[in-house]
Design a protein around this motif. Structure first.
Motif, PDB file in Angstrom:
ATOM      1  N   ALA A 289       0.826  -1.201   0.000  1.00  0.00           N
ATOM      2  CA  ALA A 289       0.000   0.000   0.000  1.00  0.00           C
ATOM      3  C   ALA A 289       0.865   1.257   0.000  1.00  0.00           C
ATOM      4  O   ALA A 289       0.549   2.259  -0.650  1.00  0.00           O
ATOM      5  CB  ALA A 289      -0.921  -0.001   1.212  1.00  0.00           C
ATOM      6  N   GLU A 290       1.971   1.185   0.715  1.00  0.00           N
ATOM      7  CA  GLU A 290       2.907   2.315   0.768  1.00  0.00           C
ATOM      8  C   GLU A 290       3.441   2.635  -0.626  1.00  0.00           C
ATOM      9  O   GLU A 290       3.536   3.804  -1.022  1.00  0.00           O
ATOM     10  CB  GLU A 290       4.045   1.971   1.722  1.00  0.00           C
ATOM     11  N   LEU A 291       3.746   1.600  -1.407  1.00  0.00           N
ATOM     12  CA  LEU A 291       4.227   1.806  -2.774  1.00  0.00           C
ATOM     13  C   LEU A 291       3.139   2.396  -3.659  1.00  0.00           C
ATOM     14  O   LEU A 291       3.395   3.250  -4.512  1.00  0.00           O
ATOM     15  CB  LEU A 291       4.725   0.482  -3.361  1.00  0.00           C
ATOM     16  N   ASP A 292       1.894   1.969  -3.446  1.00  0.00           N
ATOM     17  CA  ASP A 292       0.786   2.463  -4.263  1.00  0.00           C
ATOM     18  C   ASP A 292       0.472   3.932  -4.003  1.00  0.00           C
ATOM     19  O   ASP A 292      -0.125   4.597  -4.846  1.00  0.00           O
ATOM     20  CB  ASP A 292      -0.469   1.634  -4.007  1.00  0.00           C
ATOM     21  N   ALA A 293       0.850   4.439  -2.836  1.00  0.00           N
ATOM     22  CA  ALA A 293       0.577   5.845  -2.528  1.00  0.00           C
ATOM     23  C   ALA A 293       1.228   6.757  -3.561  1.00  0.00           C
ATOM     24  O   ALA A 293       0.640   7.766  -3.982  1.00  0.00           O
ATOM     25  CB  ALA A 293       1.085   6.187  -1.136  1.00  0.00           C
ATOM     26  N   GLY A 294       2.429   6.396  -4.015  1.00  0.00           N
ATOM     27  CA  GLY A 294       3.099   7.187  -5.041  1.00  0.00           C
ATOM     28  C   GLY A 294       2.367   7.142  -6.368  1.00  0.00           C
ATOM     29  O   GLY A 294       2.281   8.151  -7.083  1.00  0.00           O
ATOM     30  N   LEU A 295       1.791   5.988  -6.711  1.00  0.00           N
ATOM     31  CA  LEU A 295       1.038   5.867  -7.960  1.00  0.00           C
ATOM     32  C   LEU A 295      -0.229   6.721  -7.916  1.00  0.00           C
ATOM     33  O   LEU A 295      -0.568   7.396  -8.893  1.00  0.00           O
ATOM     34  CB  LEU A 295       0.665   4.398  -8.212  1.00  0.00           C
ATOM     35  N   TRP A 306      -2.207  -2.590  -5.634  1.00  0.00           N
ATOM     36  CA  TRP A 306      -2.649  -3.197  -4.385  1.00  0.00           C
ATOM     37  C   TRP A 306      -3.879  -2.514  -3.802  1.00  0.00           C
ATOM     38  O   TRP A 306      -4.828  -3.170  -3.397  1.00  0.00           O
ATOM     39  CB  TRP A 306      -1.500  -3.154  -3.369  1.00  0.00           C
ATOM     40  N   VAL A 307      -3.842  -1.198  -3.722  1.00  0.00           N
ATOM     41  CA  VAL A 307      -4.934  -0.465  -3.091  1.00  0.00           C
ATOM     42  C   VAL A 307      -6.221  -0.619  -3.899  1.00  0.00           C
ATOM     43  O   VAL A 307      -6.247  -0.380  -5.098  1.00  0.00           O
ATOM     44  CB  VAL A 307      -4.584   1.034  -2.946  1.00  0.00           C
ATOM     45  N   GLU A 308      -7.264  -1.038  -3.210  1.00  0.00           N
ATOM     46  CA  GLU A 308      -8.563  -1.254  -3.863  1.00  0.00           C
ATOM     47  C   GLU A 308      -9.180   0.085  -4.229  1.00  0.00           C
ATOM     48  O   GLU A 308      -9.356   0.960  -3.386  1.00  0.00           O
ATOM     49  CB  GLU A 308      -9.479  -2.010  -2.903  1.00  0.00           C
ATOM     50  N   ALA A 309      -9.523   0.252  -5.491  1.00  0.00           N
ATOM     51  CA  ALA A 309     -10.071   1.526  -5.964  1.00  0.00           C
ATOM     52  C   ALA A 309     -11.559   1.470  -6.223  1.00  0.00           C
ATOM     53  O   ALA A 309     -12.214   2.500  -6.309  1.00  0.00           O
ATOM     54  CB  ALA A 309      -9.362   1.962  -7.241  1.00  0.00           C
ATOM     55  N   ARG A 310     -12.097   0.261  -6.391  1.00  0.00           N
ATOM     56  CA  ARG A 310     -13.521   0.105  -6.715  1.00  0.00           C
ATOM     57  C   ARG A 310     -13.913   0.888  -7.945  1.00  0.00           C
ATOM     58  O   ARG A 310     -15.049   1.343  -8.090  1.00  0.00           O
ATOM     59  CB  ARG A 310     -14.395   0.525  -5.525  1.00  0.00           C
ATOM     60  N   PHE A 322      -6.136   9.867   3.852  1.00  0.00           N
ATOM     61  CA  PHE A 322      -5.941   9.226   5.148  1.00  0.00           C
ATOM     62  C   PHE A 322      -4.495   8.763   5.317  1.00  0.00           C
ATOM     63  O   PHE A 322      -3.891   8.925   6.383  1.00  0.00           O
ATOM     64  CB  PHE A 322      -6.906   8.049   5.297  1.00  0.00           C
ATOM     65  N   TYR A 323      -3.930   8.215   4.261  1.00  0.00           N
ATOM     66  CA  TYR A 323      -2.518   7.791   4.277  1.00  0.00           C
ATOM     67  C   TYR A 323      -1.619   8.978   4.655  1.00  0.00           C
ATOM     68  O   TYR A 323      -0.737   8.856   5.515  1.00  0.00           O
ATOM     69  CB  TYR A 323      -2.128   7.239   2.911  1.00  0.00           C
TER      70      TYR A 323
END
Length: 363
Positions: A289-295, A306-310, A322-323
């Motif tokens: 999730a930490e890596l996805d924050a940059g994306l 990884w992070v669910e976007a729906r 929130f991150y």
């Protein structure tokens, strides 16, 4: 303010008298106020009362617990004024103190463990420290030290300057690492059910008390409150908050009577409420999730791994907000806040143990 003896322990204290009220700020007993203490004979009766040292101990422990939960500035301004207006008030406070010598000795041992910063350090107790073990005199404190030495918990020696205690290895490790805390686990539940259950079982095996919303044996329920308020009630009754962030933001609160919660997730509301209460919050973020924050920060509908976007950029934006609140320092978003990335439940349990042990040592 003039230096006068504390009405409970006789330590030289800051005393201020206004009309018929006396305000005492004692290094031993903390802060308290009373009207009867300044009223002649009643005050003398309290000063000579047989339970005076027990009341002093109760006040000290209440004050110490209050102070440890706040920044020094907040604690000094907070109202902490146990009522001691009559002999009955004094007896009510004294009833909260342990009476058995063993329990008083264990209070001394716990305090010595908290004060010990490195193994082998010698801790000195003087008259001003009597309240920490509810002792009436330095002689009684010495008796508690001798008792603990006979149990194999410490070495001690008596000198004119006080009682000198040195914890043995077993006591140092046992009392620093196994002091019970009430821990609230805050996170999305649906996707982290197994992780939360495993962490709860691990914490309970270490002697801690766990509060988590999906397990009613670990969660106090008030039928008069909605689910969000019940979570906050349980959080408020906890000492430490463990906040986990993984791939989901969680359901968004909508049309709640408390409008400031709308548009946020339950985990986000819990985190903000804990900060408002100045409770210690330890954040743990899954490394993926930490890596996805940059994306997500790159924008443009970037697909996260990884992070669910729906399927909605709005969900990712709320997750990123929130991150950022977890990883950036409150009041200064340019400065990083401390958090721990984890990959597996094994990593998480080790990191949580480290943070809780650090917290216990700092209290």
């Amino acid at each position: 303010m003039p230096d006068e003896p504390c009405y409970l322990c006789d330590t030289e204290s800051d005393v201020e008298k206004k009309n018929l009220t006396i305000y005492v700020n004692c290094t031993n007993c903390g802060q308290y106020k009373s009207q009867v203490l300044f009223a002649g004979s009643s005050g003398e009766n309290i000063r000579k009362h047989r339970s005076r040292h027990l009341v002093s101990g109760v006040i000290w422990h209440l004050w110490d617990d209050h102070y440890s939960r706040h920044e020094p500035e907040a604690a000094s301004n907070a109202e902490f004024t146990p009522k001691i207006d009559t002999i009955e008030d004094m007896e009510a406070l004294a009833s909260q103190a342990p009476r058995l010598p063993h329990d008083k000795a264990m209070a001394l041992l716990r305090n010595a463990a908290q004060r010990t910063k490195v193994f082998g350090e010698e801790i000195t107790y003087k008259v001003d420290d009597l309240a920490k073990c509810y002792a009436a005199s330095i002689t009684e404190l010495s008796e508690f030290s001798t008792y603990l030495e006979e149990l194999g918990y410490l070495d001690h020696r008596s000198t004119k300057s006080g009682e000198h205690l040195k914890l043995k290895a077993g006591a140092f490790n046992e009392f620093l690492q196994s002091q019970s805390l009430t821990v609230f686990i805050s996170s999305t539940v649906y996707d982290l059910l197994d992780l939360r259950a495993e962490l709860a079982e691990h914490l309970e095996s270490a002697g801690h008390v766990v509060r988590m919303s999906e397990d009613y044996e670990r969660f106090d329920v008030d039928q008069k409150s909605d689910s969000i308020q019940q979570c906050l009630n349980n959080l408020k009754a906890s000492e430490v908050i463990i906040c986990l962030l993984d791939q989901r933001f969680g359901g968004v609160i909508q049309e709640h009577a408390n409008e400031q919660w709308n548009g946020k997730s339950a985990t986000q509301v819990e985190y903000e409420y804990a900060r408002k209460l100045d409770l210690p919050v330890y954040a743990f973020i899954r490394d993926k999730a930490e890596l996805d924050a940059g994306l997500i920060r790159g924008g443009g509908g970037t697909r996260t791994r990884w992070v669910e976007a729906r399927g909605r950029d709005e969900s990712k934006a709320k997750w990123l907000e929130f991150y950022d609140s977890l990883v950036k320092l409150k009041g200064n978003p340019q400065e990083p806040n401390w958090y721990d990335p984890f990959r597996t439940s094994v990593d998480l349990k080790k990191l949580v143990d480290k943070r809780l042990n650090d917290y216990v040592k700092s209290r």
